[in-house]
Write a protein that holds these residues in place. Structure first.
Motif, short mmCIF file in Angstrom:
data_model
loop_
_atom_site.label_atom_id
_atom_site.label_comp_id
_atom_site.label_asym_id
_atom_site.label_seq_id
_atom_site.Cartn_x
_atom_site.Cartn_y
_atom_site.Cartn_z
N HIS A 272 17.98 19.92 7.84
CA HIS A 272 18.81 21.11 7.56
C HIS A 272 20.19 21.03 8.20
CE1 HIS A 272 18.90 25.77 7.03
NE2 HIS A 272 19.80 25.16 6.30
N SER A 273 20.35 20.30 9.28
CA SER A 273 21.68 20.18 9.88
C SER A 273 22.61 19.29 9.05
CB SER A 273 21.59 19.67 11.32
OG SER A 273 20.95 18.43 11.36
N TYR A 274 22.08 18.59 8.06
CA TYR A 274 22.87 17.72 7.21
C TYR A 274 23.06 18.26 5.79
CZ TYR A 274 21.82 14.46 10.95
OH TYR A 274 21.70 13.86 12.17
N TYR A 275 22.13 19.09 5.33
CA TYR A 275 22.17 19.59 3.96
C TYR A 275 21.81 21.06 3.91
CZ TYR A 275 22.12 14.72 2.38
OH TYR A 275 22.43 13.41 2.15
N GLU A 276 22.42 21.77 2.97
CA GLU A 276 22.02 23.13 2.65
C GLU A 276 21.03 23.05 1.50
OE1 GLU A 276 22.60 25.93 4.33
OE2 GLU A 276 23.60 24.61 5.77
N PRO A 277 20.00 23.88 1.52
CA PRO A 277 18.94 23.76 0.50
C PRO A 277 19.44 23.81 -0.94
CG PRO A 277 18.37 25.42 2.15
CD PRO A 277 19.74 24.96 2.46
N GLU A 278 20.36 24.72 -1.23
CA GLU A 278 20.79 24.90 -2.62
C GLU A 278 21.51 23.69 -3.19
OE1 GLU A 278 23.69 26.79 0.26
OE2 GLU A 278 21.54 27.01 -0.07
N GLU A 279 22.11 22.84 -2.36
CA GLU A 279 22.81 21.67 -2.88
C GLU A 279 21.86 20.55 -3.29
OE1 GLU A 279 25.12 19.14 0.08
OE2 GLU A 279 24.41 20.72 1.43
N LEU A 280 20.58 20.68 -2.96
CA LEU A 280 19.61 19.62 -3.27
C LEU A 280 18.78 19.90 -4.51
CD1 LEU A 280 18.55 18.91 0.41
CD2 LEU A 280 20.05 17.53 -1.05
N VAL A 281 18.77 21.14 -4.98
CA VAL A 281 17.98 21.49 -6.16
C VAL A 281 18.52 20.72 -7.36
CG1 VAL A 281 17.31 23.37 -7.72
CG2 VAL A 281 17.39 23.76 -5.24
N GLY A 282 17.60 20.10 -8.09
CA GLY A 282 17.97 19.32 -9.27
C GLY A 282 18.22 17.85 -9.01
N LYS A 283 18.28 17.45 -7.74
CA LYS A 283 18.53 16.04 -7.41
C LYS A 283 17.25 15.22 -7.58
CE LYS A 283 22.73 16.78 -5.84
NZ LYS A 283 23.78 16.85 -6.81
N THR A 284 17.43 13.93 -7.78
CA THR A 284 16.31 12.99 -7.84
C THR A 284 16.33 12.19 -6.55
OG1 THR A 284 16.55 12.85 -10.24
CG2 THR A 284 15.23 11.13 -9.17
N LEU A 285 15.23 12.28 -5.81
CA LEU A 285 15.12 11.66 -4.49
C LEU A 285 14.01 10.62 -4.51
CD1 LEU A 285 15.17 14.98 -2.39
CD2 LEU A 285 17.12 13.62 -3.18
N ILE A 286 13.85 9.92 -3.40
CA ILE A 286 12.78 8.94 -3.23
C ILE A 286 11.85 9.43 -2.13
CG2 ILE A 286 12.20 6.55 -2.64
CD1 ILE A 286 13.74 6.93 -5.32
N LYS B 157 0.82 -1.21 0.00
CA LYS B 157 0.00 0.00 0.00
C LYS B 157 0.85 1.27 0.00
CE LYS B 157 -3.85 -2.15 2.42
NZ LYS B 157 -4.60 -2.22 3.68
N SER B 158 2.14 1.13 0.29
CA SER B 158 3.04 2.29 0.30
C SER B 158 3.42 2.65 -1.12
CB SER B 158 4.31 1.97 1.09
OG SER B 158 3.99 1.63 2.41
N ASP B 159 3.28 3.94 -1.46
CA ASP B 159 3.56 4.41 -2.81
C ASP B 159 4.90 5.17 -2.81
OD1 ASP B 159 3.35 5.01 -5.48
OD2 ASP B 159 1.65 6.38 -5.26
N PHE B 160 5.96 4.48 -3.22
CA PHE B 160 7.29 5.07 -3.29
C PHE B 160 7.52 5.58 -4.71
CE2 PHE B 160 7.61 1.88 0.07
CZ PHE B 160 8.20 2.62 1.09
N ARG B 161 7.94 6.85 -4.84
CA ARG B 161 8.13 7.46 -6.15
C ARG B 161 9.45 8.22 -6.22
NH1 ARG B 161 3.77 6.50 -9.89
NH2 ARG B 161 2.19 5.57 -8.55
N ALA B 162 9.99 8.29 -7.42
CA ALA B 162 11.12 9.18 -7.68
C ALA B 162 10.55 10.59 -7.82
CB ALA B 162 11.84 8.77 -8.96
N VAL B 163 11.20 11.55 -7.17
CA VAL B 163 10.77 12.95 -7.23
C VAL B 163 11.99 13.82 -7.55
CG1 VAL B 163 8.78 12.67 -5.70
CG2 VAL B 163 11.01 13.24 -4.72
#
Length: 160
Positions: free
Chosen positions: A96-110, A56-62
């Motif tokens: 936020h203590s692990y990542y800065e917002p700008e370094e994540l733009v454009g990445k493909t996450l789950i 029932k869990s819907d895992f997607r690439a975003v």
């Protein structure tokens, strides 16, 4: 049996491998170059989840379209995501203590996309991003790694 141009192809293949070895957006490293000796792994859950519940869990690439720090919060990042539906999805994550917002733009996450919406700091979060967390031996410190996948995977691709 070797084809006539197999030597040429081998040379090209090695050159492509060498050229792309460092072209990984900084988050894929050869396991031989990473020291895992100081990592403490949590025990696995003993409680089992039946297949029907799991399915029932819907895992997607975003795809991360935008990521900003949530005002008045030290932990939260607000993600604007392309989930393949044509409508932006907002997910908040306390990383936020692990990542800065700008370094994540454009990445493909789950993300898990079918959790009920939840308000945090007055903003509705519609899902959860998946991360791997581990603790370091002899330390209270933990490491968090947001699950990032190949950018060739399109937004909305379902994980099975």
């Amino acid at each position: 049996m070797k084809s006539l141009d197999s030597d040429k192809k081998a040379g090209k293949s090695e050159a492509v491998e060498e050229a792309t070895a460092n072209d990984n957006n900084g988050f894929f490293k050869d396991n031989a170059k990473i020291d895992f000796s100081n990592v403490k792994v949590e025990p696995l859950f003993e409680e089992e989840v039946d297949f029907d519940t799991f399915s029932k869990s819907d895992f997607r690439a975003v795809k991360v379209k935008e990521c900003v720090a949530v005002p008045k919060s030290k932990k939260l990042l607000q993600f604007t995501l392309d989930d393949g539906t044509g409508t932006d999805r907002t997910i908040l994550s306390g990383i936020h203590s692990y990542y800065e917002p700008e370094e994540l733009v454009g990445k493909t996450l789950i993300a898990i996309t079918n959790l009920p919406p939840r308000k945090m700091m007055g903003i509705e979060s519609c899902g959860m991003l998946l991360s791997a967390v581990n603790n370091l031996k002899d330390s209270e410190d933990e490491e968090l790694h947001l699950l990032m996948v190949d950018n060739h995977i399109p937004a909305g691709a379902k994980l099975y």
